[in-house]
Design a protein around this motif. Sequence first.
Motif, PDB file in Angstrom:
ATOM      1  N   HIS A   1       0.734  -1.163  -0.021  1.00  0.00           N
ATOM      2  CA  HIS A   1      -0.097  -0.086   0.065  1.00  0.00           C
ATOM      3  C   HIS A   1       0.963   1.188  -0.003  1.00  0.00           C
ATOM      4  O   HIS A   1       1.852   1.138   0.500  1.00  0.00           O
ATOM      5  N   ASP A   2       0.389   2.325  -0.886  1.00  0.00           N
ATOM      6  CA  ASP A   2       1.260   3.450  -0.997  1.00  0.00           C
ATOM      7  C   ASP A   2       2.722   3.182  -1.225  1.00  0.00           C
ATOM      8  O   ASP A   2       3.427   3.741  -0.732  1.00  0.00           O
ATOM      9  N   HIS A   3       2.702   2.350  -2.057  1.00  0.00           N
ATOM     10  CA  HIS A   3       4.124   1.637  -2.409  1.00  0.00           C
ATOM     11  C   HIS A   3       4.827   2.210  -3.864  1.00  0.00           C
ATOM     12  O   HIS A   3       4.180   3.251  -4.587  1.00  0.00           O
ATOM     13  N   LEU A   4       5.798   1.925  -4.338  1.00  0.00           N
ATOM     14  CA  LEU A   4       6.462   2.102  -5.502  1.00  0.00           C
ATOM     15  C   LEU A   4       6.789   1.037  -6.547  1.00  0.00           C
ATOM     16  O   LEU A   4       7.113  -0.058  -5.882  1.00  0.00           O
ATOM     17  N   ILE A   5       6.131   1.190  -7.604  1.00  0.00           N
ATOM     18  CA  ILE A   5       6.390   0.088  -8.536  1.00  0.00           C
ATOM     19  C   ILE A   5       7.519   0.448  -9.646  1.00  0.00           C
ATOM     20  O   ILE A   5       7.417   1.385 -10.219  1.00  0.00           O
ATOM     21  N   ILE A   6       8.311  -0.486  -9.504  1.00  0.00           N
ATOM     22  CA  ILE A   6       9.599  -0.276 -10.632  1.00  0.00           C
ATOM     23  C   ILE A   6       9.448  -1.270 -11.807  1.00  0.00           C
ATOM     24  O   ILE A   6       9.282  -2.383 -11.524  1.00  0.00           O
ATOM     25  N   VAL A   7       9.278  -0.638 -12.897  1.00  0.00           N
ATOM     26  CA  VAL A   7       9.272  -1.486 -14.317  1.00  0.00           C
ATOM     27  C   VAL A   7      10.640  -1.600 -14.724  1.00  0.00           C
ATOM     28  O   VAL A   7      10.919  -0.680 -15.225  1.00  0.00           O
ATOM     29  N   GLY A   8      11.308  -2.924 -15.049  1.00  0.00           N
ATOM     30  CA  GLY A   8      12.459  -2.812 -15.614  1.00  0.00           C
ATOM     31  C   GLY A   8      13.594  -3.008 -14.609  1.00  0.00           C
ATOM     32  O   GLY A   8      13.648  -2.159 -13.705  1.00  0.00           O
TER      33      GLY A   8
ATOM     34  N   ALA B   1      -0.989   2.143  -5.242  1.00  0.00           N
ATOM     35  CA  ALA B   1       0.456   2.503  -5.375  1.00  0.00           C
ATOM     36  C   ALA B   1       0.621   4.229  -5.458  1.00  0.00           C
ATOM     37  O   ALA B   1      -0.446   4.546  -6.025  1.00  0.00           O
ATOM     38  N   ARG B   2       1.489   4.849  -4.947  1.00  0.00           N
ATOM     39  CA  ARG B   2       1.872   6.129  -4.934  1.00  0.00           C
ATOM     40  C   ARG B   2       2.639   6.591  -6.203  1.00  0.00           C
ATOM     41  O   ARG B   2       2.254   7.488  -7.040  1.00  0.00           O
ATOM     42  N   VAL B   3       3.778   5.758  -6.854  1.00  0.00           N
ATOM     43  CA  VAL B   3       4.382   6.097  -7.790  1.00  0.00           C
ATOM     44  C   VAL B   3       4.703   4.887  -8.523  1.00  0.00           C
ATOM     45  O   VAL B   3       4.877   3.714  -8.334  1.00  0.00           O
ATOM     46  N   LEU B   4       4.764   5.161 -10.102  1.00  0.00           N
ATOM     47  CA  LEU B   4       5.020   3.905 -10.970  1.00  0.00           C
ATOM     48  C   LEU B   4       6.498   4.662 -11.603  1.00  0.00           C
ATOM     49  O   LEU B   4       6.232   5.596 -12.411  1.00  0.00           O
ATOM     50  N   VAL B   5       7.587   3.844 -11.635  1.00  0.00           N
ATOM     51  CA  VAL B   5       8.941   4.296 -12.426  1.00  0.00           C
ATOM     52  C   VAL B   5       8.972   3.428 -13.405  1.00  0.00           C
ATOM     53  O   VAL B   5       9.033   1.931 -13.525  1.00  0.00           O
TER      54      VAL B   5
ATOM     55  N   ALA C   1       2.424   1.827 -24.027  1.00  0.00           N
ATOM     56  CA  ALA C   1       1.446   0.871 -23.300  1.00  0.00           C
ATOM     57  C   ALA C   1       1.533   0.939 -21.667  1.00  0.00           C
ATOM     58  O   ALA C   1       0.022   0.840 -21.184  1.00  0.00           O
ATOM     59  N   ILE C   2       2.526   0.750 -21.086  1.00  0.00           N
ATOM     60  CA  ILE C   2       2.464   0.725 -19.480  1.00  0.00           C
ATOM     61  C   ILE C   2       1.970   1.848 -19.161  1.00  0.00           C
ATOM     62  O   ILE C   2       0.941   1.878 -18.048  1.00  0.00           O
TER      63      ILE C   2
ATOM     64  N   ILE D   1       3.259   8.842 -12.431  1.00  0.00           N
ATOM     65  CA  ILE D   1       4.013   7.980 -13.289  1.00  0.00           C
ATOM     66  C   ILE D   1       5.540   8.878 -13.900  1.00  0.00           C
ATOM     67  O   ILE D   1       5.193   9.989 -14.220  1.00  0.00           O
ATOM     68  N   ILE D   2       6.489   8.219 -13.636  1.00  0.00           N
ATOM     69  CA  ILE D   2       7.703   8.616 -14.089  1.00  0.00           C
ATOM     70  C   ILE D   2       8.227   7.768 -15.222  1.00  0.00           C
ATOM     71  O   ILE D   2       8.444   6.477 -14.822  1.00  0.00           O
TER      72      ILE D   2
END
Length: 685
Positions: A419-426, A484-488, A499-500, A513-514
């Motif tokens: 919850h309230d977390h960061l998602i890192i793609v790649g 989630a709070r942030v997506l990188v 697409a993401i 989103i960054i």
Amino acid sequence: MDLTLFTDIEIIFGLSILILLMFHKVKLSPVLGFLVTGIVAGPHVLGIIREVEQVEVLSEIGIILLLFTIGVEMSIKELWDIKRFVLVGGGLQVVITTALVYYISLYMGYSPNTALFLGFLVSLSSTAIVLKLFQEKGETYTTYGKISLGILIFQDIVIVPMILLTPILAGVPSTSGDSPVTFLLKGLGIMLFVIVSARWIMPSLLFRIAKTRNRELFLLAIIFTVFGTAWLTSKAGLSLALGAFLAGLIISESEYSHQAVGNMMPFKDVFISFFFISIGMLMDVGFFLENIFILLALAAGVILVKSMASGLVTFLLGYPLRTTIITGMTLAQVGEFSFVLSSFGRSYGLLDESLYQAFLAVSIVTMAATPFVMTFSHSFSSKLINKTKNPILINGLYAKSMGIYSTDAIPTEGNEELHDHLIIVGYGFNGKTVSNAAKTAGIPYVIIETNPETVRNERKQGERIYYGDATHEVVLDSANIKSARVLVVGISDFIATRAITDVARRMNPKIYIITRTRYMSEIKTLSQLGADEVIPEEYETSVEIFSRLLKKYLVPEEDIYAFTREIRANGYSMLRKHSIEAKKDTFSLKDDLPGLDVTSFKIKEGSFIHGSTLKDVDLRNIHGATVLAIRRGEQIIENPTGDTQLLSGDMLIVLGKPEKLCQLRSFLGGDIGASPSESCPYEGA
């Protein structure tokens, strides 16, 4: 003097220039341009080339130089990084494609040997076309780009054993008539010669030649090695091409390999163009027009079979459906090395004239279709995924079996929902940097990665990383994107990044989103799709360079920070302009301290001021000069005091008016009567 060949070469070059210019306009491969040049100039269309046999001789030189450069560029260290793609991916792709074509050819009535040879031909893809398109589109470092590169490298290597097997398939094990045992012994002897030459002979020889600094001598030594090794293998009953490849391997182990490639590359490009032109000359346009529908159907069949085979291999490697489809369709054409191999098959009787003409036509059609097939692969994969509900198909074969992906929400160590977390793609360089920063700051995060090997290895190290293709809602939903709070997004694939971003914004309108992109042109598109911040690598590099430049011009740190912040806030528009409004923030002696200059004086051995202190010499009051710093060997004395002692060899950094500095030079040099001059060189004492 017969100038027929000279005239033909001039015609070939002139026609090639015109056709390549037209192909460049429509963004088609130069390989296709050379093939069309041969078709137009050859005996089946205009018939303006009369010395076809001599052009074919030049093309054989091109084959030799092509195999040589491949051998030189076979770096074991570089291959190790993508060894799984090369060995497993490339090996499976060649075996599966060859097997499919073999059984289809048998069904069509061809002999087993010819059917196997056709499998060899179709299994190879075009390295030149695929890599060029990847470079133009910026897709070289994407996941499917790396997989394709690995498979293509294996194909470039496997051409050598395929060439060796060709005479055996034709029932001619050796052109010298040796027994199999003798043939094997000769082959082992040549391999031993290659190992000894690569380890001891060639590095020593090239070192002695390089010491002469004679470019002509170095070039002659390389040419002698290439053609000498090719001649040696030919005499042993093997092919010239194999000898050229072995010559490349010999030189690749020396420190002079890059220089060798640089010297030979212009020759290779010229002669290999003759090879493709000669192939085009052999194509019978009349045969193509008479059988156009059958040949187009065969070309479509080849594209379908190769797409399925390469896609299946990618799926078996554990990659998701999107990567599987794009990789498969990327490698769907017949490659330039197939032309090399086909010339051997034709000479050994494995291909009759009709089959050879069909092969040429089908190959050229598949190569011409490649840019359109690669572009279509992205939209096709998206449409197919939207209709597919099977999570294993969407996210890859290893999604369940490796235990690295779950359709349930991804848990934290305490099995509590994120919850309230960061998602890192790649999890490339950018992903690792962001995760390390989050770990240091105590920010809860989760990583989504499509490389199963990376996921497996990092999970063993305790990293919170999971497998999946983040372009799909089910994957982002499993990462609990709605809370989630942030997506990188830190991947190189700009199409997947789009697409993401689009999917994430629809699933969570509030998420920040960054995204990272290589190109400035992507900023507008990603912003429209919902990205809050887009970081272009091109301009971030420029900002960093500009910041360091301003520091060297003594601009205050707070002004630099404000300036770079303004650049980023305005979407880098300041850097996109041809000129920027001048701001009086930089420090300049000429503008800010008019009439002053900074120079250096070296205290010579035996100078009368050796051992004196700055207070004793009193340069400031007597000569109007201030010593800012003293360099003594490797030591820098900043802000020296009056008690600082001056020694022979010291370098004094001095501030003062030009005429005063000239007087100081005369004083230190003992020539007190020297008159000041604006052109005084400020030579030391």
